[in-house]
Design a protein around this motif. Structure first.
Motif, mmCIF file in Angstrom:
data_model
loop_
_atom_site.group_PDB
_atom_site.id
_atom_site.type_symbol
_atom_site.label_atom_id
_atom_site.label_comp_id
_atom_site.label_asym_id
_atom_site.label_seq_id
_atom_site.Cartn_x
_atom_site.Cartn_y
_atom_site.Cartn_z
ATOM 1 N N LYS A 356 -50.995 -21.603 45.346
ATOM 2 C CA LYS A 356 -50.333 -20.383 45.783
ATOM 3 C C LYS A 356 -50.492 -19.260 44.761
ATOM 4 N N GLU A 357 -50.751 -18.084 45.296
ATOM 5 C CA GLU A 357 -50.719 -16.849 44.511
ATOM 6 C C GLU A 357 -51.600 -16.902 43.270
ATOM 7 N N SER A 358 -52.863 -17.215 43.467
ATOM 8 C CA SER A 358 -53.795 -17.226 42.345
ATOM 9 C C SER A 358 -54.996 -16.365 42.688
ATOM 10 N N ASP A 359 -55.432 -15.547 41.718
ATOM 11 C CA ASP A 359 -56.625 -14.736 41.937
ATOM 12 C C ASP A 359 -57.851 -15.376 41.301
ATOM 13 N N MET A 360 -57.699 -16.624 40.829
ATOM 14 C CA MET A 360 -58.843 -17.308 40.222
ATOM 15 C C MET A 360 -59.830 -17.792 41.277
ATOM 16 N N PHE A 361 -59.312 -18.136 42.480
ATOM 17 C CA PHE A 361 -60.135 -18.698 43.537
ATOM 18 C C PHE A 361 -60.291 -17.707 44.689
ATOM 19 N N SER A 362 -61.453 -17.735 45.315
ATOM 20 C CA SER A 362 -61.697 -16.923 46.501
ATOM 21 C C SER A 362 -61.023 -17.548 47.709
ATOM 22 N N LYS A 363 -61.099 -16.887 48.838
ATOM 23 C CA LYS A 363 -60.524 -17.426 50.063
ATOM 24 C C LYS A 363 -61.268 -18.667 50.530
ATOM 25 N N GLU A 364 -62.495 -18.862 50.026
ATOM 26 C CA GLU A 364 -63.257 -20.085 50.330
ATOM 27 C C GLU A 364 -62.914 -21.219 49.371
ATOM 28 N N ILE A 366 -63.423 -21.228 45.959
ATOM 29 C CA ILE A 366 -64.378 -21.312 44.862
ATOM 30 C C ILE A 366 -63.976 -20.281 43.803
ATOM 31 N N PRO A 367 -64.073 -20.612 42.505
ATOM 32 C CA PRO A 367 -63.740 -19.614 41.474
ATOM 33 C C PRO A 367 -64.489 -18.303 41.685
ATOM 34 N N THR A 368 -63.770 -17.194 41.549
ATOM 35 C CA THR A 368 -64.378 -15.884 41.771
ATOM 36 C C THR A 368 -65.323 -15.498 40.639
ATOM 37 N N THR A 369 -65.102 -16.034 39.452
ATOM 38 C CA THR A 369 -66.002 -15.788 38.325
ATOM 39 C C THR A 369 -67.087 -16.858 38.327
ATOM 40 N N PRO A 370 -68.353 -16.473 38.368
ATOM 41 C CA PRO A 370 -69.427 -17.474 38.496
ATOM 42 C C PRO A 370 -69.625 -18.281 37.222
#
Length: 421
Positions: A356-364, A366-370
């Motif tokens: 919940k409420e994390s910007d680390m992962f995308s809606k898919e 997967i981590p947003t930072t590669p």
């Protein structure tokens, strides 16, 4: 004294008490973990656990299944082997036995993982499904809610390691009329062997490694597979001159840019496999390594399916328009009468359903930072097994995660009482 995520470690016992006082109604039993909670007992979670164990850091691993590596044990076909040589698939601090073949079978790999678990004294809490994980900004701690049978449990911890991986849930596309089809339908995760399909016409939906190998296995059991190839796909030989194509690519990337390595790999594939377009297999515009790194789409490593395709024993068909009671209509207007359908349509992450409420992962999920920087988030959140680089990527991140947590824990924390009822 502050930890990396801004928590005052001297006040940690007080913060735990505050968390207990303000815990919400869903929690009946509360367990305080003096270390990280790791979610997932697959290779990624086990590798993190081993790293922490070596550095004296306590931890808890939560696993929804009743065994380690449940994807490998319960959702793979019998003839599966590792696609890459064993040296690229071993976990940290523990090599494969020297008598294992270059490409271990799934049973050998599971035995290896069980030995790994025993060596590092890892004891996952099985049959415990995570329903939510949320960072409580009031107390500065993670609160992980699980269900064990009819009992609800809440774990409170400073670090949370997401190790559920990219393949946590099967992907089942919706097809018009599939509910009306009177044959047998299953996802590839439930396929074990082609033996029950002898003499049957089987539609395999998907042309990735699973689709290719399921189709090949069906051929070995005298079934009649039709493989749906809807999109373009790279097919590479698994070996070239007795050397793994992956090993060759890894070596070349030390000296050459990705685009150049991709060109070399495609030339090798053309020389060894020939042109595949006349068989209905088109290659993507983007090269195999670049496509894997940017889109997560893995190239197929051929172990014999192409020979069956060229001989006509595996028939390639285009995309599906709709199913009917006795068969399927394809997008080119042709109709096939088939007895069974196997959906080799892949897997996806399930992280968004419980984190919940994390910007680390995308809606898919997967981590947003590669890669290689996607392993660490804010407030003690970590990710392992999401690099799109298989077991070697998971091992790489597991070492960094365990070292990062151990550095803070060993320098700045004090032993705490482990549980409160």
């Amino acid at each position: 004294m502050l930890c990396a995520c801004g928590i005052n470690l001297d006040q940690f016992p007080t913060m735990v008490q505050r968390a207990l006082e303000h815990r919400d109604l869903f929690s009946r039993r509360c367990i305080v973990v003096n270390g990280p909670v790791i979610i997932g007992a697959g290779p990624s979670g086990l590798a993190v656990g081993a790293g922490l164990r070596k550095q004296g850091v306590p931890f808890v691993i939560l696993e929804r299944a009743d065994c380690i590596a449940s994807l490998w044990q319960n959702k793979t076909y019998d003839r599966l082997t590792l696609h890459l040589p064993k040296q690229f698939c071993q976990l940290p601090f523990f090599p494969f036995p020297p008598n294992f073949p270059e490409y271990p079978s799934k049973y050998q790999f599971v035995n290896y993982l069980e030995s790994y678990t025993k060596k590092f004294e890892i004891n996952p809490r099985f049959n415990e499904s995570v329903k939510s994980a949320k960072f409580d900004e009031v107390c500065g701690l993670w609160r992980v809610r699980t269900v064990v049978g009819d009992c609800e449990v809440e774990y409170i911890c400073r670090w949370l390691v997401v190790a559920t991986g990219e393949n946590a849930e099967k992907v089942v596309p919706k097809f018009e009329g599939l509910d009306e089809f009177n044959g047998h339908v299953m996802h590839a995760c439930d396929y074990r062997s082609g033996e029950p399909y002898e003499g049957k016409k089987v539609l395999v939906v998907g042309c990735g490694n699973s689709g290719m190998e399921v189709s090949l296995d069906l051929c070995h059991h005298n079934a009649l597979p039709f493989m749906v190839v809807r999109n373009s796909v790279h097919v590479l030989p698994r070996d070239i001159a007795r050397k793994s194509i992956f090993e060759l690519a890894t070596l070349l990337m030390k000296w050459l840019p990705v685009k150049m390595v991709d060109k070399i790999l495609l030339i090798i594939a053309w020389l060894k496999l020939g042109s595949l377009e006349k068989y209905g297999i088109k290659k993507p515009l983007m090269g195999p390594i670049e496509l894997k790194n940017t889109k997560g789409k893995t190239p197929v490593l051929d172990i014999g399916a192409l020979q069956k395709i060229k001989s006509g024993k595996i028939q390639i068909v285009p995309g599906i328009k709709k199913f009917s009671r006795g068969g399927v209509e394809l997008v080119n207007g042709c109709n096939l009468d088939v007895d069974s359908v196997i959906l080799a349509t892949g897997y996806c992450s399930n992280v968004p359903s419980w984190l919940k409420e994390s910007d680390m992962f995308s809606k898919e999920g997967i981590p947003t930072t590669p890669f290689p920087e996607g392993w660490k988030g804010k407030c003690g959140l970590y990710a392992v097994g999401f690099t799109r680089r298989g077991l070697s990527g998971a091992a790489f991140d597991a070492i960094r995660v365990s070292q990062d947590i151990a550095r803070i824990w060993n320098e700045e924390t004090r032993p705490l009482c482990h549980s409160f009822m």
